[in-house]
Design a protein around this motif. Sequence first.
Motif, PDB file in Angstrom:
ATOM      1  N   LEU A   1      -9.203   9.537 -12.028  1.00 24.41           N
ATOM      2  CA  LEU A   1      -7.633   8.829 -11.602  1.00 24.41           C
ATOM      3  C   LEU A   1      -7.552   7.925 -12.514  1.00 24.41           C
ATOM      4  CD1 LEU A   1      -5.155   8.448  -9.969  1.00 24.41           C
ATOM      5  CD2 LEU A   1      -6.554   7.204  -8.735  1.00 24.41           C
ATOM      6  N   GLU A   2      -6.240   7.620 -13.146  1.00 26.12           N
ATOM      7  CA  GLU A   2      -6.231   6.346 -14.480  1.00 26.12           C
ATOM      8  C   GLU A   2      -5.110   5.654 -13.683  1.00 26.12           C
ATOM      9  OE1 GLU A   2      -7.184   6.766 -18.740  1.00 26.12           O
ATOM     10  OE2 GLU A   2      -7.306   8.653 -18.060  1.00 26.12           O
TER      11      GLU A   2
ATOM     12  N   VAL B   1      -9.326   0.049  -9.476  1.00 25.90           N
ATOM     13  CA  VAL B   1     -10.534   0.047 -11.276  1.00 25.90           C
ATOM     14  C   VAL B   1      -9.207   1.515 -11.521  1.00 25.90           C
ATOM     15  CG1 VAL B   1     -12.801   0.285 -11.461  1.00 25.90           C
ATOM     16  CG2 VAL B   1     -12.377  -1.129 -10.086  1.00 25.90           C
ATOM     17  N   SER B   2      -9.194   1.550 -12.432  1.00 25.17           N
ATOM     18  CA  SER B   2      -8.776   2.485 -12.935  1.00 25.17           C
ATOM     19  C   SER B   2      -9.941   3.193 -14.095  1.00 25.17           C
ATOM     20  CB  SER B   2      -8.283   2.462 -14.402  1.00 25.17           C
ATOM     21  OG  SER B   2      -6.909   3.073 -14.900  1.00 25.17           O
ATOM     22  N   GLY B   3     -10.162   4.770 -13.980  1.00 23.27           N
ATOM     23  CA  GLY B   3     -10.606   5.339 -14.589  1.00 23.27           C
ATOM     24  C   GLY B   3     -11.767   5.761 -12.980  1.00 23.27           C
TER      25      GLY B   3
ATOM     26  N   GLY C   1       2.765   5.643 -14.017  1.00 22.10           N
ATOM     27  CA  GLY C   1       1.620   5.553 -14.723  1.00 22.10           C
ATOM     28  C   GLY C   1       0.142   5.795 -13.691  1.00 22.10           C
ATOM     29  N   LEU C   2       0.348   6.646 -12.792  1.00 22.03           N
ATOM     30  CA  LEU C   2      -0.146   7.180 -12.803  1.00 22.03           C
ATOM     31  C   LEU C   2      -0.451   8.493 -13.174  1.00 22.03           C
ATOM     32  CD1 LEU C   2      -0.442   7.047  -9.224  1.00 22.03           C
ATOM     33  CD2 LEU C   2      -1.503   6.236 -10.219  1.00 22.03           C
TER      34      LEU C   2
ATOM     35  N   ASP D   1       1.133  -1.129   0.281  1.00 17.69           N
ATOM     36  CA  ASP D   1       0.201   0.116  -0.322  1.00 17.69           C
ATOM     37  C   ASP D   1       0.723   1.038  -0.010  1.00 17.69           C
ATOM     38  OD1 ASP D   1      -1.874  -1.795  -0.699  1.00 17.69           O
ATOM     39  OD2 ASP D   1      -2.212  -1.657   2.377  1.00 17.69           O
ATOM     40  N   ILE D   2       0.321   1.791  -0.447  1.00 17.03           N
ATOM     41  CA  ILE D   2       0.741   3.466  -0.169  1.00 17.03           C
ATOM     42  C   ILE D   2      -0.477   4.354   0.009  1.00 17.03           C
ATOM     43  CG2 ILE D   2       2.984   3.472  -1.829  1.00 17.03           C
ATOM     44  CD1 ILE D   2       1.733   5.026  -4.438  1.00 17.03           C
ATOM     45  N   ILE D   3      -0.506   5.872  -0.103  1.00 20.21           N
ATOM     46  CA  ILE D   3      -1.118   6.890   0.084  1.00 20.21           C
ATOM     47  C   ILE D   3      -0.442   8.012  -1.247  1.00 20.21           C
ATOM     48  CG2 ILE D   3      -2.099   8.458   1.998  1.00 20.21           C
ATOM     49  CD1 ILE D   3      -2.128   6.377   3.656  1.00 20.21           C
ATOM     50  N   CYS D   4      -1.248   8.611  -1.423  1.00 18.41           N
ATOM     51  CA  CYS D   4      -1.005   9.369  -2.566  1.00 18.41           C
ATOM     52  C   CYS D   4      -2.055  11.120  -1.831  1.00 18.41           C
ATOM     53  CB  CYS D   4      -1.651   9.409  -3.602  1.00 18.41           C
ATOM     54  SG  CYS D   4      -0.466   7.870  -5.000  1.00 18.41           S
ATOM     55  N   LYS D   5      -1.213  12.261  -2.385  1.00 19.35           N
ATOM     56  CA  LYS D   5      -1.421  13.294  -1.939  1.00 19.35           C
ATOM     57  C   LYS D   5      -1.957  13.903  -2.947  1.00 19.35           C
ATOM     58  CE  LYS D   5      -1.317  17.161   0.971  1.00 19.35           C
ATOM     59  NZ  LYS D   5      -0.190  17.702   2.336  1.00 19.35           N
ATOM     60  N   ILE D   6      -3.071  14.784  -3.616  1.00 19.74           N
ATOM     61  CA  ILE D   6      -3.197  15.242  -4.359  1.00 19.74           C
ATOM     62  C   ILE D   6      -4.052  16.499  -3.792  1.00 19.74           C
ATOM     63  CG2 ILE D   6      -4.783  15.763  -6.470  1.00 19.74           C
ATOM     64  CD1 ILE D   6      -4.873  12.606  -6.531  1.00 19.74           C
TER      65      ILE D   6
END
Length: 417
Positions: free
Chosen positions: A341-342, A354-356, A386-387, A324-329
Amino acid sequence: MEVNQAKQEHLLALKVMRLTKPTLFTNLPVTCEDRDLPGDLFAQLMREDPSTIKGAEALMLGEMLTLPQNFGNIFLGETFSSYISVHNDSNQVVKDILVKADLQTSSQRLNLSASNSAVGELKPECCIDDVIHHEVKEIGTHILVCAVSYTTQYGEKLYFRKFFKFQVLKPLDVKTKFYNAESDLSSVTDEVFLEAQIQNITTSAMFMEKVSLEPSMMYNVTELNMVASGEDGESTFGKMSYLQPMDTRQYLYCLKPKPEYAEKAGVIKGVTVIGKLDIVWKTNLGERGRLQTSQLQRMAPGYGDIRLSLEMIPDTVNIEEPFDIICKITNCSERTMDLVLEMCNTRSIHWCGVSGRQLGKLSPGAFLSLPLMLLSSVQGLQSISGLRLTDTFLKRTYEYDDIAQVCVVCPYTNNEC
Protein backbone atom coordinates in the motif's frame (compact mmCIF):
# COMPACT_ATOMS: atom_id res chain seq x y z
CA MET A 1 -63.78 -20.73 -35.72
CA GLU A 2 -65.18 -24.22 -36.19
CA VAL A 3 -63.83 -26.76 -38.66
CA ASN A 4 -65.88 -29.93 -39.16
CA GLN A 5 -64.99 -33.23 -40.74
CA ALA A 6 -66.90 -34.68 -43.67
CA LYS A 7 -70.60 -34.75 -42.77
CA GLN A 8 -72.00 -38.00 -41.50
CA GLU A 9 -75.32 -38.84 -39.88
CA HIS A 10 -74.77 -39.35 -36.17
CA LEU A 11 -77.13 -40.07 -33.33
CA LEU A 12 -75.38 -37.61 -31.06
CA ALA A 13 -74.89 -33.85 -31.45
CA LEU A 14 -71.90 -32.03 -30.01
CA LYS A 15 -72.15 -28.40 -28.92
CA VAL A 16 -69.25 -26.35 -27.58
CA MET A 17 -69.58 -22.87 -26.10
CA ARG A 18 -66.96 -20.64 -24.51
CA LEU A 19 -67.85 -19.49 -21.02
CA THR A 20 -67.20 -15.79 -20.45
CA LYS A 21 -68.63 -13.21 -18.14
CA PRO A 22 -71.07 -10.62 -19.53
CA THR A 23 -70.04 -7.06 -20.27
CA LEU A 24 -71.53 -3.75 -19.26
CA PHE A 25 -73.88 -2.23 -21.82
CA THR A 26 -72.32 0.72 -23.65
CA ASN A 27 -74.16 3.59 -25.26
CA LEU A 28 -73.11 6.75 -27.03
CA PRO A 29 -74.41 9.77 -25.11
CA VAL A 30 -75.59 12.75 -27.11
CA THR A 31 -75.39 16.04 -25.22
CA CYS A 32 -75.57 19.75 -25.87
CA GLU A 33 -75.45 22.98 -23.92
CA ASP A 34 -78.61 24.41 -22.43
CA ARG A 35 -78.44 27.46 -24.69
CA ASP A 36 -78.48 25.29 -27.83
CA LEU A 37 -81.71 24.73 -29.74
CA PRO A 38 -82.58 21.27 -28.22
CA GLY A 39 -82.15 22.75 -24.73
CA ASP A 40 -82.65 20.08 -22.05
CA LEU A 41 -84.20 17.55 -24.45
CA PHE A 42 -81.17 15.26 -24.84
CA ALA A 43 -80.42 15.27 -21.11
CA GLN A 44 -84.06 14.42 -20.34
CA LEU A 45 -84.00 11.49 -22.78
CA MET A 46 -80.82 10.09 -21.21
CA ARG A 47 -82.31 10.37 -17.73
CA GLU A 48 -85.31 8.37 -18.87
CA ASP A 49 -83.17 5.73 -20.61
CA PRO A 50 -83.26 2.56 -18.45
CA SER A 51 -79.78 1.50 -19.60
CA THR A 52 -77.95 4.54 -18.21
CA ILE A 53 -76.58 5.05 -14.70
CA LYS A 54 -78.70 7.41 -12.64
CA GLY A 55 -76.73 10.54 -11.90
CA ALA A 56 -74.03 9.66 -14.46
CA GLU A 57 -76.01 9.50 -17.69
CA ALA A 58 -73.14 10.95 -19.75
CA LEU A 59 -70.90 7.95 -19.08
CA MET A 60 -70.63 5.42 -21.88
CA LEU A 61 -71.00 2.46 -19.48
CA GLY A 62 -74.52 1.65 -18.34
CA GLU A 63 -76.09 -0.42 -15.57
CA MET A 64 -77.26 -3.27 -17.79
CA LEU A 65 -75.28 -6.40 -18.66
CA THR A 66 -75.02 -7.89 -22.14
CA LEU A 67 -74.09 -11.44 -23.02
CA PRO A 68 -71.13 -11.90 -25.40
CA GLN A 69 -72.20 -12.25 -29.02
CA ASN A 70 -68.99 -13.82 -30.32
CA PHE A 71 -66.03 -15.89 -29.22
CA GLY A 72 -64.15 -12.79 -28.04
CA ASN A 73 -60.45 -12.39 -27.41
CA ILE A 74 -58.35 -14.72 -25.27
CA PHE A 75 -55.19 -13.29 -23.74
CA LEU A 76 -52.09 -14.97 -22.41
CA GLY A 77 -52.35 -15.60 -18.68
CA GLU A 78 -56.14 -15.80 -18.61
CA THR A 79 -58.18 -18.94 -17.94
CA PHE A 80 -59.98 -20.42 -20.94
CA SER A 81 -63.30 -22.01 -19.94
CA SER A 82 -65.61 -23.95 -22.23
CA TYR A 83 -68.92 -25.78 -21.90
CA ILE A 84 -69.19 -29.06 -23.81
CA SER A 85 -72.54 -30.76 -24.31
CA VAL A 86 -73.33 -34.05 -26.09
CA HIS A 87 -77.04 -34.49 -26.80
CA ASN A 88 -78.85 -37.58 -27.99
CA ASP A 89 -80.97 -36.33 -30.90
CA SER A 90 -82.20 -39.80 -31.87
CA ASN A 91 -84.95 -42.06 -30.53
CA GLN A 92 -82.45 -44.77 -29.66
CA VAL A 93 -80.54 -45.54 -26.50
CA VAL A 94 -76.83 -44.96 -27.09
CA LYS A 95 -74.22 -46.85 -25.06
CA ASP A 96 -70.57 -46.46 -24.05
CA ILE A 97 -70.30 -42.74 -24.76
CA LEU A 98 -66.80 -41.33 -24.36
CA VAL A 99 -66.22 -37.59 -24.70
CA LYS A 100 -62.65 -36.36 -24.92
CA ALA A 101 -61.40 -32.76 -25.13
CA ASP A 102 -57.79 -31.95 -26.06
CA LEU A 103 -56.14 -28.60 -26.57
CA GLN A 104 -53.51 -28.54 -29.30
CA THR A 105 -50.89 -25.77 -29.20
CA SER A 106 -47.77 -25.20 -31.26
CA SER A 107 -45.67 -27.15 -28.75
CA GLN A 108 -47.91 -29.65 -26.95
CA ARG A 109 -51.26 -31.42 -26.74
CA LEU A 110 -53.14 -31.21 -23.42
CA ASN A 111 -56.00 -33.40 -22.21
CA LEU A 112 -58.67 -31.19 -20.64
CA SER A 113 -61.38 -33.79 -20.04
CA ALA A 114 -62.64 -33.94 -16.47
CA SER A 115 -63.16 -37.71 -16.77
CA ASN A 116 -61.75 -40.33 -19.13
CA SER A 117 -64.35 -42.98 -18.28
CA ALA A 118 -67.21 -43.81 -20.62
CA VAL A 119 -70.88 -43.19 -19.78
CA GLY A 120 -72.85 -46.46 -19.80
CA GLU A 121 -75.86 -45.24 -21.75
CA LEU A 122 -77.62 -42.11 -22.90
CA LYS A 123 -81.37 -42.10 -23.43
CA PRO A 124 -83.11 -40.04 -26.13
CA GLU A 125 -83.30 -36.28 -25.47
CA CYS A 126 -80.71 -36.62 -22.70
CA CYS A 127 -77.27 -35.03 -22.68
CA ILE A 128 -73.81 -35.27 -21.15
CA ASP A 129 -72.34 -31.97 -19.94
CA ASP A 130 -68.79 -31.06 -19.05
CA VAL A 131 -66.96 -27.81 -18.25
CA ILE A 132 -63.25 -27.54 -18.92
CA HIS A 133 -60.75 -24.94 -17.71
CA HIS A 134 -57.21 -24.18 -18.82
CA GLU A 135 -54.81 -21.37 -17.93
CA VAL A 136 -53.40 -20.19 -21.25
CA LYS A 137 -49.60 -20.11 -21.18
CA GLU A 138 -48.69 -19.87 -24.88
CA ILE A 139 -49.21 -17.23 -27.54
CA GLY A 140 -50.48 -18.19 -30.97
CA THR A 141 -52.94 -20.61 -32.52
CA HIS A 142 -54.81 -23.03 -30.26
CA ILE A 143 -57.14 -25.79 -31.44
CA LEU A 144 -59.74 -27.36 -29.16
CA VAL A 145 -60.29 -30.94 -30.38
CA CYS A 146 -63.51 -32.53 -29.12
CA ALA A 147 -63.93 -36.25 -29.93
CA VAL A 148 -67.00 -38.39 -29.26
CA SER A 149 -67.19 -42.18 -29.55
CA TYR A 150 -70.27 -44.30 -28.84
CA THR A 151 -72.03 -47.58 -29.60
CA THR A 152 -75.50 -47.86 -31.12
CA GLN A 153 -78.12 -50.25 -29.83
CA TYR A 154 -77.23 -52.55 -32.74
CA GLY A 155 -73.58 -52.77 -31.63
CA GLU A 156 -72.17 -50.43 -34.27
CA LYS A 157 -69.28 -48.30 -32.98
CA LEU A 158 -69.20 -44.70 -34.28
CA TYR A 159 -66.79 -41.85 -33.80
CA PHE A 160 -66.59 -38.18 -34.81
CA ARG A 161 -64.56 -35.06 -33.95
CA LYS A 162 -64.97 -31.31 -34.10
CA PHE A 163 -62.20 -28.71 -34.16
CA PHE A 164 -62.46 -25.21 -32.70
CA LYS A 165 -59.63 -22.87 -33.60
CA PHE A 166 -58.79 -19.65 -31.73
CA GLN A 167 -55.91 -17.25 -31.27
CA VAL A 168 -54.25 -16.34 -27.97
CA LEU A 169 -53.07 -12.74 -27.89
CA LYS A 170 -50.50 -10.91 -25.83
CA PRO A 171 -52.14 -8.68 -23.17
CA LEU A 172 -49.11 -6.81 -21.87
CA ASP A 173 -45.87 -5.50 -23.27
CA VAL A 174 -43.18 -5.76 -20.58
CA LYS A 175 -39.80 -4.06 -20.93
CA THR A 176 -37.08 -4.09 -18.28
CA LYS A 177 -34.01 -1.94 -17.70
CA PHE A 178 -31.21 -2.50 -15.21
CA TYR A 179 -29.24 0.24 -13.53
CA ASN A 180 -26.15 -0.51 -11.46
CA ALA A 181 -26.11 1.67 -8.36
CA GLU A 182 -23.53 4.39 -8.34
CA SER A 183 -20.95 3.57 -5.68
CA ASP A 184 -21.92 5.48 -2.59
CA LEU A 185 -18.23 5.40 -1.62
CA SER A 186 -19.04 4.73 2.01
CA SER A 187 -20.29 1.15 1.88
CA VAL A 188 -20.25 -1.91 -0.29
CA THR A 189 -23.77 -2.30 -1.71
CA ASP A 190 -23.70 -3.87 -5.18
CA GLU A 191 -27.25 -2.58 -5.48
CA VAL A 192 -29.13 -3.09 -8.72
CA PHE A 193 -32.20 -1.06 -9.70
CA LEU A 194 -34.77 -2.68 -11.99
CA GLU A 195 -37.21 -0.54 -13.96
CA ALA A 196 -40.17 -2.48 -15.38
CA GLN A 197 -42.31 -0.76 -18.02
CA ILE A 198 -45.71 -2.45 -18.38
CA GLN A 199 -48.03 -1.43 -21.22
CA ASN A 200 -51.67 -2.50 -21.63
CA ILE A 201 -51.98 -3.51 -25.30
CA THR A 202 -55.57 -4.79 -25.03
CA THR A 203 -58.68 -2.78 -25.92
CA SER A 204 -60.08 -2.61 -22.37
CA ALA A 205 -58.93 -1.21 -19.05
CA MET A 206 -57.12 -3.40 -16.53
CA PHE A 207 -57.07 -3.31 -12.75
CA MET A 208 -53.49 -4.04 -11.74
CA GLU A 209 -53.93 -6.23 -8.67
CA LYS A 210 -50.26 -7.05 -8.11
CA VAL A 211 -46.93 -6.34 -9.77
CA SER A 212 -44.10 -7.84 -7.74
CA LEU A 213 -40.54 -9.03 -8.26
CA GLU A 214 -39.58 -12.49 -7.04
CA PRO A 215 -35.79 -12.25 -6.54
CA SER A 216 -33.32 -15.05 -7.05
CA MET A 217 -31.76 -16.79 -4.07
CA MET A 218 -28.81 -14.35 -4.04
CA TYR A 219 -30.80 -11.11 -3.73
CA ASN A 220 -33.19 -9.30 -1.42
CA VAL A 221 -35.66 -6.94 -3.06
CA THR A 222 -37.22 -3.66 -1.94
CA GLU A 223 -40.22 -2.23 -3.79
CA LEU A 224 -39.95 1.50 -4.54
CA ASN A 225 -43.56 1.97 -5.61
CA MET A 226 -44.98 3.21 -2.32
CA VAL A 227 -45.29 6.71 -0.87
CA ALA A 228 -44.95 7.10 2.89
CA SER A 229 -48.45 7.91 4.13
CA GLY A 230 -49.46 6.82 7.61
CA GLU A 231 -48.39 3.41 8.83
CA ASP A 232 -48.88 1.29 5.71
CA GLY A 233 -48.02 3.78 2.97
CA GLU A 234 -49.85 4.33 -0.30
CA SER A 235 -49.15 3.20 -3.83
CA THR A 236 -47.68 5.81 -6.15
CA PHE A 237 -50.50 4.96 -8.58
CA GLY A 238 -53.30 5.68 -6.09
CA LYS A 239 -55.92 3.43 -4.53
CA MET A 240 -57.61 2.50 -7.83
CA SER A 241 -54.76 1.14 -9.90
CA TYR A 242 -56.31 1.11 -13.38
CA LEU A 243 -54.28 0.83 -16.56
CA GLN A 244 -56.11 2.17 -19.60
CA PRO A 245 -55.61 0.70 -23.12
CA MET A 246 -52.16 1.53 -24.56
CA ASP A 247 -51.11 3.23 -21.31
CA THR A 248 -47.70 2.44 -19.81
CA ARG A 249 -46.77 2.27 -16.16
CA GLN A 250 -43.27 2.13 -14.64
CA TYR A 251 -42.39 0.07 -11.57
CA LEU A 252 -39.07 0.33 -9.74
CA TYR A 253 -37.31 -2.23 -7.53
CA CYS A 254 -34.01 -2.22 -5.67
CA LEU A 255 -32.07 -5.48 -5.36
CA LYS A 256 -29.23 -6.00 -2.95
CA PRO A 257 -27.08 -9.15 -2.56
CA LYS A 258 -27.66 -11.12 0.61
CA PRO A 259 -24.80 -10.75 3.11
CA GLU A 260 -23.51 -14.28 2.56
CA TYR A 261 -23.13 -13.61 -1.20
CA ALA A 262 -21.99 -9.98 -0.95
CA GLU A 263 -18.83 -11.15 0.82
CA LYS A 264 -17.98 -13.41 -2.14
CA ALA A 265 -16.91 -11.09 -4.90
CA GLY A 266 -16.66 -13.85 -7.50
CA VAL A 267 -20.27 -14.92 -7.04
CA ILE A 268 -21.74 -11.55 -8.00
CA LYS A 269 -19.47 -11.05 -11.01
CA GLY A 270 -20.57 -11.93 -14.52
CA VAL A 271 -24.07 -12.68 -15.77
CA THR A 272 -26.34 -12.92 -12.76
CA VAL A 273 -29.93 -14.14 -12.50
CA ILE A 274 -31.95 -11.40 -10.82
CA GLY A 275 -35.44 -12.90 -10.56
CA LYS A 276 -38.79 -12.74 -12.34
CA LEU A 277 -41.79 -10.43 -12.43
CA ASP A 278 -45.19 -11.67 -11.24
CA ILE A 279 -48.10 -9.65 -12.70
CA VAL A 280 -51.75 -10.16 -11.72
CA TRP A 281 -54.62 -8.15 -13.21
CA LYS A 282 -58.40 -8.18 -13.54
CA THR A 283 -60.52 -7.18 -16.52
CA ASN A 284 -64.19 -6.92 -17.47
CA LEU A 285 -66.20 -8.10 -14.43
CA GLY A 286 -63.33 -9.43 -12.36
CA GLU A 287 -61.83 -11.92 -14.84
CA ARG A 288 -58.37 -12.65 -13.52
CA GLY A 289 -55.15 -12.95 -15.48
CA ARG A 290 -51.62 -13.70 -14.40
CA LEU A 291 -48.24 -13.59 -16.11
CA GLN A 292 -44.76 -14.46 -14.92
CA THR A 293 -41.75 -13.42 -16.93
CA SER A 294 -38.80 -15.67 -17.53
CA GLN A 295 -35.75 -15.26 -15.31
CA LEU A 296 -34.30 -11.79 -15.78
CA GLN A 297 -30.56 -11.51 -16.19
CA ARG A 298 -28.16 -8.60 -16.13
CA MET A 299 -24.46 -8.15 -16.71
CA ALA A 300 -22.90 -7.21 -13.39
CA PRO A 301 -20.16 -4.57 -13.47
CA GLY A 302 -16.62 -5.79 -13.28
CA TYR A 303 -14.42 -4.67 -10.41
CA GLY A 304 -11.07 -5.57 -11.95
CA ASP A 305 -8.61 -7.68 -10.03
CA ILE A 306 -8.79 -5.68 -6.81
CA ARG A 307 -11.79 -3.84 -5.40
CA LEU A 308 -11.30 -1.07 -2.86
CA SER A 309 -14.30 0.33 -0.98
CA LEU A 310 -15.00 2.06 2.31
CA GLU A 311 -16.62 0.39 5.31
CA MET A 312 -16.54 3.46 7.58
CA ILE A 313 -16.09 7.18 7.04
CA PRO A 314 -17.40 10.18 9.06
CA ASP A 315 -19.89 12.52 7.42
CA THR A 316 -18.24 15.71 8.68
CA VAL A 317 -14.68 16.36 9.92
CA ASN A 318 -12.81 19.39 11.23
CA ILE A 319 -10.19 21.05 9.11
CA GLU A 320 -6.58 20.04 9.90
CA GLU A 321 -7.74 17.44 12.43
CA PRO A 322 -6.93 13.76 11.78
CA PHE A 323 -9.86 11.40 11.29
CA ASP A 324 -10.14 7.64 10.73
CA ILE A 325 -11.55 5.63 7.87
CA ILE A 326 -11.72 1.87 7.27
CA CYS A 327 -11.01 0.54 3.77
CA LYS A 328 -12.05 -2.88 2.51
CA ILE A 329 -9.76 -4.53 -0.05
CA THR A 330 -11.16 -7.53 -1.91
CA ASN A 331 -9.26 -9.86 -4.24
CA CYS A 332 -11.65 -10.34 -7.20
CA SER A 333 -9.16 -12.31 -9.28
CA GLU A 334 -8.50 -16.05 -9.37
CA ARG A 335 -4.95 -15.83 -8.09
CA THR A 336 -3.19 -14.98 -4.84
CA MET A 337 -1.79 -11.45 -4.55
CA ASP A 338 1.00 -9.98 -2.42
CA LEU A 339 -0.03 -6.37 -1.87
CA VAL A 340 1.89 -3.20 -0.98
CA LEU A 341 0.00 0.00 0.00
CA GLU A 342 1.24 3.45 -1.00
CA MET A 343 -0.39 6.69 0.18
CA CYS A 344 0.10 9.79 -1.96
CA ASN A 345 -0.85 13.23 -0.63
CA THR A 346 -2.95 15.59 -2.74
CA ARG A 347 -3.53 19.35 -2.55
CA SER A 348 -6.18 18.99 0.15
CA ILE A 349 -5.79 15.43 1.53
CA HIS A 350 -2.79 14.39 3.66
CA TRP A 351 -2.30 10.80 4.78
CA CYS A 352 -0.98 9.98 8.27
CA GLY A 353 1.19 6.89 8.46
CA VAL A 354 3.91 5.01 6.61
CA SER A 355 3.56 4.71 2.86
CA GLY A 356 4.80 1.59 1.09
CA ARG A 357 3.91 -0.90 3.82
CA GLN A 358 3.34 -4.57 3.15
CA LEU A 359 -0.24 -5.83 3.47
CA GLY A 360 0.69 -9.47 2.93
CA LYS A 361 -0.84 -12.17 0.76
CA LEU A 362 -4.53 -12.11 -0.18
CA SER A 363 -6.08 -15.28 -1.57
CA PRO A 364 -8.80 -15.29 -4.32
CA GLY A 365 -12.16 -14.04 -3.03
CA ALA A 366 -10.71 -12.97 0.31
CA PHE A 367 -10.77 -9.47 1.76
CA LEU A 368 -9.14 -7.47 4.51
CA SER A 369 -10.23 -4.41 6.50
CA LEU A 370 -7.60 -1.69 6.68
CA PRO A 371 -7.88 1.27 9.13
CA LEU A 372 -6.23 4.49 7.88
CA MET A 373 -5.82 8.02 9.22
CA LEU A 374 -5.77 11.27 7.24
CA LEU A 375 -6.58 14.98 7.48
CA SER A 376 -7.76 17.74 5.17
CA SER A 377 -6.19 21.19 4.88
CA VAL A 378 -9.01 22.69 2.79
CA GLN A 379 -12.62 23.38 3.76
CA GLY A 380 -15.61 22.21 1.74
CA LEU A 381 -16.58 18.95 0.11
CA GLN A 382 -13.28 17.14 -0.45
CA SER A 383 -12.57 14.00 -2.45
CA ILE A 384 -10.41 11.34 -0.82
CA SER A 385 -7.77 10.22 -3.30
CA GLY A 386 -4.19 9.05 -3.53
CA LEU A 387 -4.21 5.36 -2.61
CA ARG A 388 -2.16 2.93 -4.68
CA LEU A 389 -1.94 -0.88 -4.41
CA THR A 390 0.84 -2.90 -6.01
CA ASP A 391 0.84 -6.66 -6.57
CA THR A 392 4.46 -7.69 -6.13
CA PHE A 393 3.89 -11.06 -7.82
CA LEU A 394 2.98 -9.53 -11.18
CA LYS A 395 4.49 -6.06 -10.59
CA ARG A 396 1.07 -4.58 -11.36
CA THR A 397 -0.14 -1.30 -9.82
CA TYR A 398 -3.74 -0.22 -9.16
CA GLU A 399 -4.51 3.45 -8.44
CA TYR A 400 -7.68 4.67 -6.69
CA ASP A 401 -8.90 8.25 -6.97
CA ASP A 402 -12.20 9.73 -5.78
CA ILE A 403 -12.66 6.93 -3.29
CA ALA A 404 -15.13 8.95 -1.22
CA GLN A 405 -16.13 12.47 -0.32
CA VAL A 406 -16.12 14.14 3.09
CA CYS A 407 -17.42 17.48 4.30
CA VAL A 408 -14.66 19.54 5.98
CA VAL A 409 -15.68 22.36 8.31
CA CYS A 410 -13.92 24.92 10.49
CA PRO A 411 -14.84 24.36 14.16
CA TYR A 412 -14.26 28.01 15.06
CA THR A 413 -16.48 29.61 12.42
CA ASN A 414 -18.88 26.66 11.94
CA ASN A 415 -18.50 27.26 8.24
CA GLU A 416 -19.65 24.06 6.54
CA CYS A 417 -19.20 23.14 2.93
